[in-house]
Design an enzyme around this catalytic site. Sequence first.
Site, PDB file in Angstrom:
ATOM      1  N   CYS A  72       7.459  -2.202   9.724  1.00  0.00           N
ATOM      2  CA  CYS A  72       6.553  -1.909   8.223  1.00  0.00           C
ATOM      3  C   CYS A  72       5.061  -3.034   8.320  1.00  0.00           C
ATOM      4  CB  CYS A  72       7.117  -2.703   7.394  1.00  0.00           C
ATOM      5  SG  CYS A  72       5.672  -2.411   5.440  1.00  0.00           S
ATOM      6  N   HIS A 134       8.516  -6.719   0.962  1.00  0.00           N
ATOM      7  CA  HIS A 134       8.856  -5.694   1.530  1.00  0.00           C
ATOM      8  C   HIS A 134      10.370  -4.897   0.501  1.00  0.00           C
ATOM      9  CE1 HIS A 134       9.258  -1.822   3.990  1.00  0.00           C
ATOM     10  NE2 HIS A 134      10.878  -2.022   4.077  1.00  0.00           N
ATOM     11  N   ASN A 174       1.429   5.334  -5.481  1.00  0.00           N
ATOM     12  CA  ASN A 174       2.573   5.961  -4.986  1.00  0.00           C
ATOM     13  C   ASN A 174       4.021   6.199  -5.156  1.00  0.00           C
ATOM     14  OD1 ASN A 174       0.128   8.170  -5.743  1.00  0.00           O
ATOM     15  ND2 ASN A 174      -0.591   8.417  -3.785  1.00  0.00           N
ATOM     16  N   HIS A 185       6.862   0.357   1.946  1.00  0.00           N
ATOM     17  CA  HIS A 185       6.106  -1.620   0.987  1.00  0.00           C
ATOM     18  C   HIS A 185       5.438  -1.360   0.295  1.00  0.00           C
ATOM     19  CE1 HIS A 185       5.619  -5.719   2.075  1.00  0.00           C
ATOM     20  NE2 HIS A 185       5.368  -5.396   0.800  1.00  0.00           N
ATOM     21  N   HIS A 187       2.984  -1.153  -2.737  1.00  0.00           N
ATOM     22  CA  HIS A 187       1.761  -0.978  -2.573  1.00  0.00           C
ATOM     23  C   HIS A 187       1.535   0.603  -3.568  1.00  0.00           C
ATOM     24  CE1 HIS A 187       2.312   2.130   0.633  1.00  0.00           C
ATOM     25  NE2 HIS A 187       0.540   2.871   0.704  1.00  0.00           N
ATOM     26  N   GLN A 189      -3.896   1.859  -3.628  1.00  0.00           N
ATOM     27  CA  GLN A 189      -4.433   2.375  -3.413  1.00  0.00           C
ATOM     28  C   GLN A 189      -5.524   1.985  -3.862  1.00  0.00           C
ATOM     29  OE1 GLN A 189      -4.565   5.315   0.097  1.00  0.00           O
ATOM     30  NE2 GLN A 189      -2.365   5.624  -0.650  1.00  0.00           N
TER      31      GLN A 189
END
Length: 358
Positions: A72, A134, A174, A185, A187, A189
Amino acid sequence: MKRTITHLADGRELIYFDRRDDADRSAIDRRTLDPRPVASELRYDPLTEEWIAMAGHRQTRTFLPTGGTAECPLCPSSDTRSTEIPAYDYDVVVFENRFPSFSTNFGAYGEPGGLSEVRPGVGRCEVVCFTSDHDSSFSKLSDSQVELVMEAWADRTAELSQIEGVEQVFCFENRGEEIGITLAHPHGQIYAYPYVTPRTKLQLAAAGRYTGGNLFADVLAAEREAGTRVVAGNELWTAFVPAAARWPFEVHLYPNRRVPDLAALTEEERAAFAPLYTSVLRAFDGLFGLVMPYIAAWHQAPVRQGRELGYLHMELFSIRRAANKLKFLAGSESAMGAFVNDVLPEEAARLIRSQIDH
């Protein structure tokens, strides 16, 4: 909160957001990286009056590595492995996307011919790592961790709004392979667009034609008064299923006070959002006893035009309509933009409420 700016091996900016003032962020990126790609080119569609980004370099981005934390790129670095985050641990990290849809690294652009025109895809794309764990998810974050993420969102909204040519800042997450994620992982944007996006244009145009007060505020007030589709709330926020929901399970979260963007929220409003939002996310997962794929999209007022009409809110939605069924955007939705929802919004609200109450 401590904010530390550093840079990766190819010059991209990376920012640590820490709770502790003594966090050591001196680690350097030990990798040798290829030069950064040039910015995308924007091509104009005269039939829809929309700009479309052409970013061929994104075809080479990392896609669902199978080795878990061992592969990752968003996990912390270690003595034996370097990732996108040089530090061996972190709270929240934001960095420039290695495969951006928009940037300020311009190149040469040709003419496409026809009635289209071309201009550089100016802007910026950033990755927001919500946690170093993670195997976690946003729904599992503590209230204080969510507040730190919101601090990062607010910071980046303010900073990216200052880039010349940027017209709108969009923070989003997403989740789930069904949605099309490329990394598992936890996260999100941030896109800093060089134009006002089509959906925002439609909403602001409707708000401009509205003859009452503020259209968004009146929608919120009407949903709060009706109560039928409200799924959760507190003194500062309200979460409801919209009456004309496009998606099987869709929840909009509004601050009860109108503000243009995340940077304008008070500390109290950011703190009140955390437990409300994570309770809705857990309710989503509880609907079918499965990990619910979703998109969480912050709608912020544009940087310049229509700012007085905007109203910060999040639109959270899932494409799952049943335990073994997904809502695909087929002919009517994809070709015509005409949605057909298989789940009555009032029933969706009842099911979500039952999970929150549970």
